[in-house]
Design an enzyme around this catalytic site. Sequence first.
Site, short mmCIF file in Angstrom:
data_model
loop_
_atom_site.label_atom_id
_atom_site.label_comp_id
_atom_site.label_asym_id
_atom_site.label_seq_id
_atom_site.Cartn_x
_atom_site.Cartn_y
_atom_site.Cartn_z
N LYS A 112 60.91 64.07 -49.87
CA LYS A 112 60.85 65.52 -49.63
C LYS A 112 59.44 66.08 -49.87
CE LYS A 112 65.70 66.29 -49.68
NZ LYS A 112 66.11 64.90 -49.98
C1 LIG Z 1 67.04 64.17 -49.11
C2 LIG Z 1 67.02 62.67 -49.21
C3 LIG Z 1 67.60 61.85 -48.23
C4 LIG Z 1 68.34 62.41 -47.03
O1 LIG Z 1 67.46 62.97 -46.09
P1 LIG Z 1 68.03 63.99 -44.99
O2 LIG Z 1 66.84 64.51 -44.29
O3 LIG Z 1 68.76 65.06 -45.77
O4 LIG Z 1 68.95 63.22 -44.12
C5 LIG Z 1 67.52 60.47 -48.37
N1 LIG Z 1 66.91 59.93 -49.46
C6 LIG Z 1 66.35 60.68 -50.42
C7 LIG Z 1 65.72 60.01 -51.59
C8 LIG Z 1 66.37 62.08 -50.34
O5 LIG Z 1 65.81 62.82 -51.32
#
Ligand SMILES: *Cc1c(COP(=O)(O)O)cnc(C)c1O
Length: 496
Positions: A112
């Site tokens: 993120k």
């Molecule tokens: C948020 C997240 C995901 C999922 O990603 P999306 O874009 O919501 O599908 C997968 N792995 C981690 C570590 C995350 O923080």
Amino acid sequence: MDLLYRSTRGEKQQVTASQAIIKGLADDGGLYVPLSLPKLSVEPEALVGLPYQEVAYLVMKEFLTDFTEAELRACIKRAYDDKFDDQAIAPLVKRDGQYFLELFHGATIAFKDMALSILPHLLTTSLKKNHVDKEIVILTATSGDTGKAALAGFADVPGTSIIVFYPKGGVSPIQEKQMLTQKGQNTTVIGVEGNFDDCQTGVKKMFADVKLKEDLAAHGYQFSSANSINIGRLVPQVAYYAYAYACMRAQGELKSGQKMNVVVPTGNFGNILAAYYAKQMGIPIDQLICASNENRVLFDFFQSGCYDRNRDFILTSSPSMDILISSNLERLIYLIAGESTEKNAAMMAELQTKGSYTITAKMKEKLADFCGIYADESEVFGVIREIQERSGYVIDTHTAVAAAALKKYCDNTADQNPCVIISTASPYKFARSVMNAIDSKYDALEDFALIDELSRLSGVKVPKAIEEIRTAPILHHTVCAKEMMEDSVRNVLSIS
Ligand SMILES: *Cc1c(COP(=O)(O)O)cnc(C)c1O
């Protein structure tokens, strides 16, 4: 001519990219989508050898056409700097004979950061462009990861402040400490006596509260959200798929013109949708493998064409993927419905009222680029252990969902395309589950002893994000009842 954005649900008004970033969600509850998906202005081959920042510029400029070159380059420069502990920003590594795109080298060691380190700059630039002179107050409810990434992104960004609500007792000790030690004059972290849903409901209520909005405006403030449906989070994510292709070519793993597959551990569907946008832009991607954990809503959807959230919510070792409503899927539904806002809106209304909807056979045909696969907990732990034993490389639980899905894919198809596993978190972020997968004897260790053991085992230095919280002082102490969230916000902003 600027590329304009519209709501997936049919609202008439079209907006520029910067306006879409400020608004986040359209007034009709829809998500902003570009009127047409842009193409890259250069051949994919021209990306080979370019630094991450340059690839990001070439991708993002096609979406954010009302940003000047200087503005966009400034945002990119401020976002992708030495906050990342690897110069490549998103290094593509080959381990255990497989390709991993490591998206966890930012401030909070999860993917993120790729979007949340640039969103604050995109947002403040957008405000200036649109002559909004209010201070932006970011309100966020978090189940752990997003909160810290948003705090790190917005800390000390002029013209903004950020207030994060998390369920007291509902996040891991490391996640809580990460948030409570957050520095920055403009950051506030509040524990709520309730669960994540209570936090989210409280935040949504504040966004919809007209009186609160007026009181804020009178004091020079305006709410905004750092939610993953903001186009300002989606667009930066398209860039690393272009970069992954360039790295695969540069490292001689792909021949000119050869396509690669990507395997994406999926929750809210933002990351994999960015891969789809990258493909539409002209990046040579063939299959998009959508990897789910035991909350296999998306797997079932790709199988049957029916999206059905009416099921038990399962807590897994990949909590950031424990999701029953994948918000960003709406942008794909809109596309496969022939860009029909009417059809999309009808399905989203069904999701709201019945908790499910079914796409038509014609729409389902348009999903040929996607392949849904899920992995259960024993497959996830198994693949962590196997990869560690074979190669010494340690992956986190979310990445492991993708690695386990890829294994199933290879067992069941004759597809020879090279596959890139999208690695979304550092194993340090989920050290307990990861170490347990490798050997249950580690469960006896307490948190930081476990971290040191992981470092010994993997040969990877403990990241700064973890090292810092060992000794960092707790800076946030506020806890409130779930009915008192609005009062807390008024308090923080000194609004009576
Ligand atoms: C948020 C997240 C995901 C999922 O990603 P999306 O874009 O919501 O599908 C997968 N792995 C981690 C570590 C995350 O923080």
